[in-house]
Design a protein around this motif. Structure first.
Motif: not given
Length: 232
Positions: A192-199
């Motif tokens: 339920a959290v996210f980022d532009r970079s999977p790493t």
């Protein structure tokens, strides 16, 4: 039964994970009895107006995280529904529209933040706040920095923060660190959290789980919440 796969498996070397375990990092912090849900920066500027690969999404909003954000919205919505049903507080720290006076150090690093059209600041409709929810405009990464968030949480007698939104490495992490410093129990639903970079997403989840927060899938968070007394 094999151990549950963690978001950082295959990214953080096992030798480093073992060092953390030997050092005793990552013990569970647990839940209190009065949780609040933080929905941080889930605005169209962060996800675009529809699910798209990030290279396409940033053509619309340069700060978009693309389809990763839409995947998280599904899980955020399930948490919002439970918090509403149980009468627990939901707070929406959000990126306030930028003005000429906001050309600060962050804007120098990420100049695209100064060129977001008005629509980009709208909340994503699927999880948008209601009149009974608390909206908290913010200018910096942490939802606590220069805002009234702490005052609201104290007034609501909150002891546990379930932190959702974006980005994992930025506003979520900064808010988790500050919340932990203020002695709130911190829970971060990893999907339920996210980022532009999977790493960057994975590495920051690992670090938060090691020092600042309990990190687990939304399904596990919902199970834990189900055992708590509800009601405003």
């Amino acid at each position: 039964m094999s151990p549950r796969r963690r978001p950082w498996d295959g990214i953080i070397p096992e030798s480093e994970c073992e060092t953390y375990r030997i050092a005793g990092l990552g013990a569970p912090g647990g839940f209190g009895t009065r949780p609040a849900l933080l929905v941080i920066d889930v605005q169209y500027r962060s996800v675009g107006d529809r699910p798209q690969p990030i290279r396409e999404a940033i053509k619309q909003y340069s700060v978009s995280c693309g389809e990763a954000g839409w995947h998280a919205v599904v899980h955020i919505r399930s948490l919002v529904e439970v918090f509403r049903a149980r009468g627990w507080p939901i707070l929406y720290p959000f990126v306030a529209p930028k003005t000429e006076h906001d050309r600060d150090s962050f804007a120098a690093k990420v100049p695209g933040v100064m060129a977001i059209p008005a629509k980009g600041y709208d909340f994503v409709a699927e999880i948008a706040p209601r009149a009974s929810d608390i909206r908290i405009p913010k200018k910096q990464a942490s939802a606590f920095f220069g805002t009234s968030l702490s005052s609201y949480l104290i007034g609501l007698k909150v002891d546990t923060l379930v932190i959702t939104g974006c980005t994992t490495s930025g506003c979520v992490r900064a808010s988790a660190v500050d919340g932990c410093a203020l002695n709130f129990k911190i829970v971060v639903p990893e999907d339920a959290v996210f980022d532009r970079s999977p790493t960057s997403h994975a590495v920051n989840l690992f670090d938060m789980a090691s020092k600042y927060a309990d990190v687990m899938p939304t399904a596990d968070v919902l199970t834990r919440l189900d055992s708590l007394p509800g009601g405003a």
